[in-house]
Design a protein around this motif. Structure first.
Motif, short mmCIF file in Angstrom:
data_model
loop_
_atom_site.label_atom_id
_atom_site.label_comp_id
_atom_site.label_asym_id
_atom_site.label_seq_id
_atom_site.Cartn_x
_atom_site.Cartn_y
_atom_site.Cartn_z
N GLY A 132 -45.48 -13.90 -49.77
CA GLY A 132 -46.35 -13.46 -48.70
C GLY A 132 -45.92 -14.03 -47.36
N LYS A 133 -46.78 -13.89 -46.36
CA LYS A 133 -46.45 -14.35 -45.02
C LYS A 133 -46.35 -15.87 -44.95
CE LYS A 133 -48.03 -14.14 -40.20
NZ LYS A 133 -49.09 -13.65 -39.27
N GLU A 134 -47.30 -16.57 -45.57
CA GLU A 134 -47.34 -18.02 -45.51
C GLU A 134 -47.30 -18.67 -46.88
OE1 GLU A 134 -50.84 -19.04 -43.36
OE2 GLU A 134 -50.21 -18.05 -41.50
N ASN A 135 -47.42 -17.86 -47.93
CA ASN A 135 -47.52 -18.41 -49.28
C ASN A 135 -46.60 -17.67 -50.24
OD1 ASN A 135 -50.40 -18.33 -47.94
ND2 ASN A 135 -50.40 -20.13 -49.26
N PRO B 259 -50.02 -6.52 -44.23
CA PRO B 259 -49.93 -7.14 -42.90
C PRO B 259 -51.27 -7.62 -42.35
CG PRO B 259 -48.64 -5.11 -42.99
CD PRO B 259 -49.45 -5.17 -44.24
N GLN B 260 -52.38 -7.11 -42.88
CA GLN B 260 -53.71 -7.52 -42.42
C GLN B 260 -54.21 -8.76 -43.15
OE1 GLN B 260 -53.22 -4.07 -43.39
NE2 GLN B 260 -52.56 -3.80 -41.26
N ARG B 261 -53.34 -9.40 -43.92
CA ARG B 261 -53.67 -10.60 -44.67
C ARG B 261 -54.70 -10.33 -45.76
NH1 ARG B 261 -51.53 -15.14 -45.43
NH2 ARG B 261 -53.23 -16.52 -44.80
N ASN B 262 -54.57 -9.18 -46.39
CA ASN B 262 -55.30 -8.89 -47.61
C ASN B 262 -54.35 -9.12 -48.78
OD1 ASN B 262 -57.85 -7.70 -46.49
ND2 ASN B 262 -56.39 -6.24 -45.66
N GLU C 209 -58.23 -14.25 -44.67
CA GLU C 209 -58.74 -14.85 -43.44
C GLU C 209 -60.13 -15.47 -43.63
OE1 GLU C 209 -56.95 -15.34 -40.92
OE2 GLU C 209 -55.25 -14.11 -41.52
N LYS C 210 -60.75 -15.17 -44.76
CA LYS C 210 -62.04 -15.76 -45.08
C LYS C 210 -61.85 -16.92 -46.04
CE LYS C 210 -64.85 -11.59 -44.44
NZ LYS C 210 -65.92 -10.74 -45.03
N ARG C 211 -62.81 -17.80 -46.07
CA ARG C 211 -62.75 -18.93 -47.00
C ARG C 211 -63.07 -18.43 -48.40
NH1 ARG C 211 -66.25 -22.66 -49.06
NH2 ARG C 211 -68.00 -21.72 -47.92
N PHE C 212 -62.14 -18.67 -49.30
CA PHE C 212 -62.33 -18.17 -50.66
C PHE C 212 -63.56 -18.83 -51.28
CE2 PHE C 212 -61.60 -17.96 -55.24
CZ PHE C 212 -61.37 -16.61 -55.37
N GLY C 213 -64.39 -17.99 -51.90
CA GLY C 213 -65.61 -18.47 -52.51
C GLY C 213 -66.86 -18.07 -51.74
N GLU C 214 -66.69 -17.80 -50.44
CA GLU C 214 -67.85 -17.38 -49.67
C GLU C 214 -68.10 -15.89 -49.89
OE1 GLU C 214 -66.35 -16.15 -45.23
OE2 GLU C 214 -66.46 -18.29 -45.64
N GLU C 215 -69.29 -15.46 -49.60
CA GLU C 215 -69.67 -14.07 -49.82
C GLU C 215 -68.78 -13.13 -49.02
OE1 GLU C 215 -73.63 -11.17 -49.55
OE2 GLU C 215 -73.74 -13.30 -48.98
N GLY C 216 -68.28 -12.10 -49.68
CA GLY C 216 -67.44 -11.12 -49.01
C GLY C 216 -65.97 -11.46 -48.97
N ASP D 36 -50.87 1.16 -42.08
CA ASP D 36 -51.85 0.08 -41.94
C ASP D 36 -53.24 0.43 -42.47
OD1 ASP D 36 -49.94 -1.51 -40.83
OD2 ASP D 36 -50.55 -1.16 -38.75
N SER D 37 -53.47 1.70 -42.79
CA SER D 37 -54.80 2.10 -43.24
C SER D 37 -54.81 2.77 -44.61
CB SER D 37 -55.42 3.08 -42.22
OG SER D 37 -54.63 4.23 -42.07
N LEU D 38 -53.63 2.92 -45.23
CA LEU D 38 -53.55 3.58 -46.53
C LEU D 38 -52.65 2.78 -47.47
CD1 LEU D 38 -53.04 7.28 -45.34
CD2 LEU D 38 -55.15 6.30 -46.29
N LEU D 39 -53.01 2.76 -48.75
CA LEU D 39 -52.28 2.01 -49.75
C LEU D 39 -52.15 2.84 -51.02
CD1 LEU D 39 -51.19 -1.00 -50.00
CD2 LEU D 39 -53.29 -1.44 -51.31
N TRP D 40 -50.91 3.02 -51.48
CA TRP D 40 -50.69 3.73 -52.74
C TRP D 40 -50.91 2.77 -53.91
CZ3 TRP D 40 -50.23 8.84 -52.81
CH2 TRP D 40 -49.74 9.50 -51.69
N VAL D 41 -51.56 3.25 -54.96
CA VAL D 41 -51.79 2.46 -56.16
C VAL D 41 -51.41 3.30 -57.38
CG1 VAL D 41 -53.46 1.18 -57.56
CG2 VAL D 41 -53.68 1.21 -55.07
N SER D 42 -50.47 2.80 -58.15
CA SER D 42 -50.03 3.46 -59.38
C SER D 42 -50.57 2.69 -60.57
CB SER D 42 -48.49 3.50 -59.43
OG SER D 42 -48.04 3.84 -60.72
N SER D 43 -51.12 3.43 -61.53
CA SER D 43 -51.70 2.76 -62.70
C SER D 43 -51.64 3.70 -63.90
CB SER D 43 -53.15 2.38 -62.42
OG SER D 43 -53.97 3.55 -62.39
N TYR D 44 -52.14 3.20 -65.00
CA TYR D 44 -52.21 4.05 -66.19
C TYR D 44 -53.30 5.11 -66.07
CZ TYR D 44 -48.81 1.50 -69.02
OH TYR D 44 -47.66 0.95 -69.53
N GLY D 45 -53.98 5.14 -64.92
CA GLY D 45 -54.96 6.19 -64.67
C GLY D 45 -54.43 7.26 -63.74
N GLY D 46 -53.20 7.08 -63.21
CA GLY D 46 -52.60 8.06 -62.32
C GLY D 46 -52.15 7.44 -61.01
N LEU D 47 -52.05 8.28 -59.97
CA LEU D 47 -51.63 7.84 -58.64
C LEU D 47 -52.76 8.09 -57.66
CD1 LEU D 47 -49.38 6.81 -56.73
CD2 LEU D 47 -48.73 9.21 -56.39
#
Length: 401
Positions: free
Chosen positions: A189-192, A244-247, A263-270, A299-310
Motif C-alpha cells: 500500500g501507500k504507507e504499509n 488512492p482514497q486510502r480505502n 483515515e479513521k481510527r480502526f474500531g470506531e463506528e464507521g 476514482d469512483s468505480l471498482l471492479w470486483v470479480s468473484s465466484y458470483g460473477g463480475l
C-alpha cells in the motif's frame, strides 16, 4: 489449441522476437511472431523458463530439473541426492523464474525455495520443509527484500541484491499478534505492507519513509475486531487492494468484501463497512464464497470479480452493478486499450466502453474452457491460458490460434 503453457510465463519465455511454447507430451517449439517454427526442444512443461543464452529450464513433478541446450541438442538433468546437501531438496518442483543475474529460482513441493546460482551451477536450498504462499519483492531506496507469506511462521524475508551469495530468511516481525502466523495474500500500500491471514483479518506493517523497508520499530496495525466480521466464521483474506482514497479492500472467503477506511481510527463506528449479498436488495453484492480479483476503474468505480460473477462497485451510491452474473470468475485484468478481460470457469468475456458504459460479450472459444490467465503481447494479441491449453486471439481480424 493443443498448446499448453502457463501464460504467466509468457514474458519470461520471450527471447527477442520469439516465443518458446510447450505442447502436451511433445516437448517445446520456438516460434517467431508470425508463428513460424524456428527450432524444437524434446522437453518442456507448464513451468518452463528460458535464459538469456537460450537454454530451456524445465521443472518437473518427480524428475527433477531438466536443462535443454538447443545449440548442442543435449539435455542435463539435476536431481535430488539424499547424501548431497548441495543437490535439489526434492524432485517435485512447481514454480520457477529467472532473475536479472540469470539465477534460476524454484519452488519445491514441501521443500521451500531453491536457487540455481549462475554462471556456474551451484544449487542453494532455502526454507526447506516450509509451507509458503505468496512472495513479494520489496523495493527500498537502497536495498531490496524478498518477502514470503507462510503457513505457520508468519512473514519471512531476506535481503535480495545483485551481490547475493545466499538468502538469509528471518521473521520480519519479532512478535506477531496471536493468530498471525498463518498468512496468505500480500499487497504493497501507500504507507504499509498489508497481509491477509487465515481467519484473523489483515495485518499492516509500516514501511519506513526514509528507507522504504520494514524497520525494527515498524508499527503493526491489526484489523481483527468483531466490527469487521465474525472472526469465528471468517476464512482467509484472498485479495487485498488499497485505493488512492486510502480505502483498504479485503476479499474474505465467506466474509464478503470488507472496506476499511484507513483515515479513521480502526474500531470506531464507521471505520469498517462490510458488503455481502442480501436477497432483498438487488444492488447488493452477489452471493459469493471467493473473491478472485479487485481492479480500479477510476476514482469512483471498482471492479470486483468473484465466484458470483463480475460487478462494478459505485463509491457514491454504495451499490453494486451486476455486469456478468451467475458465473464463477477466476481472472480479472485490463488491456492497454481499456478493455476489461473477465475470465471464468466457463469461458472469457471482454468488456468495451461505449458512451461511458461497458458492454460485455463472450469470446468464442472451443468448449468454453476454464480461464486461468490472460496476457496481451506487444502486437495487441491476447494470449489466453486455459485448462484445455493456450489460445491466441488476434483482435485485428478476430482470428483464433
Amino acid at each position: 489449441r493443443d498448446l499448453h503453457l502457463s501464460i504467466r510465463r509468457q514474458r519470461q519465455m520471450c527471447i527477442r522476437d520469439s516465443y518458446w511454447i510447450s505442447t502436451p507430451g511433445k516437448g517445446m517449439m520456438k516460434v517467431d511472431t508470425s508463428f513460424a517454427v524456428l527450432s524444437r526442444s524434446p522437453i518442456g512443461n507448464e513451468g518452463t523458463v528460458v535464459d538469456i543464452q537460450g537454454k530451456v529450464w524445465v521443472p518437473t513433478q518427480g524428475q527433477g530439473l531438466k536443462c535443454y541446450n538447443p545449440q548442442t541438442e543435449t539435455t542435463t538433468i539435476y536431481k535430488h541426492e539424499p547424501d548431497n546437501p548441495a543437490s535439489l531438496p526434492s524432485d517435485l518442483l512447481w514454480e520457477s523464474f529467472i532473475d536479472k543475474d540469470q539465477n534460476i529460482w524454484l519452488g519445491v513441493w514441501n521443500g521451500g525455495i531453491c536457487q540455481i546460482k549462475r554462471p556456474s551451477i551451484s544449487i542453494r536450498n532455502y526454507l526447506a520443509g516450509h509451507a509458503l504462499h505468496h512472495p513479494m519483492l520489496l523495493e527500498g531506496k537502497n536495498e531490496r527484500m524478498l518477502l514470503v507469506t507462510s503457513a505457520g511462521e508468519g512473514l519471512l524475508g531476506s535481503p535480495f541484491n545483485t551481490q547475493l551469495t545466499t538468502l538469509d530468511f528471518r521473521s520480519m516481525v519479532s512478535s506477531l499478534p496471536k493468530g498471525y502466523t498463518d498468512l496468505f495474500a500480500i499487497h504493497r500500500g501507500k504507507e504499509n505492507i498489508w497481509i491477509g491471514s487465515f481467519g484473523r483479518g489483515a495485518l499492516g506493517i509500516d514501511v519506513d519513509k526514509e528507507t522504504g523497508m520494514i524497520g525494527s520499530k515498524s508499527h503493526l496495525t491489526t484489523l481483527t475486531n468483531t466490527g469487521m466480521y465474525d472472526l469465528s466464521d471468517s476464512g482467509p483474506v484472498t485479495t487485498i487492494y488499497e485505493d488512492p482514497q486510502r480505502n483498504l479492500w479485503l476479499g474474505v472467503m465467506g466474509g464478503g468484501l470488507n472496506r476499511v477506511y484507513l483515515e479513521k481510527r480502526f474500531g470506531e463506528e464507521g471505520a469498517v463497512k462490510i458488503y455481502q449479498h442480501d436477497d432483498k436488495d438487488s444492488t447488493s453484492m452477489a452471493a459469493v464464497g471467493w473473491i478472485s480479483g479487485i481492479l480500479p476503474e477510476n476514482d469512483s468505480l471498482l471492479w470486483v470479480s468473484s465466484y458470483g460473477g463480475l460487478e462494478l462497485f459505485h463509491y457514491k451510491s454504495q451499490t453494486f452493478e451486476h455486469i456478468v452474473q451467475n458465473i464463477e470468475g477466476a481472472w480479472l485484468s485490463k488491456s492497454k486499450d481499456g478493455t476489461i478481460l473477465f475470465g471464468t470457469k466457463r469461458g472469457l468475456f471482454e468488456g468495451r466502453k461505449d458512451n461511458g458504459h461497458y458492454s460485455f460479450r463472450k469470446i468464442a472459444l472451443p468448449n468454453d474452457p476454464f480461464i486461468t490467465s490472460v496476457e496481451e503481447d506487444i502486437e495487441g494479441r491476447f494470449w489466453i491460458g486455459t485448462l484445455q491449453g493456450l489460445y491466441c486471439l488476434d483482435q485485428r481480424d478476430s482470428s483464433l490460434l
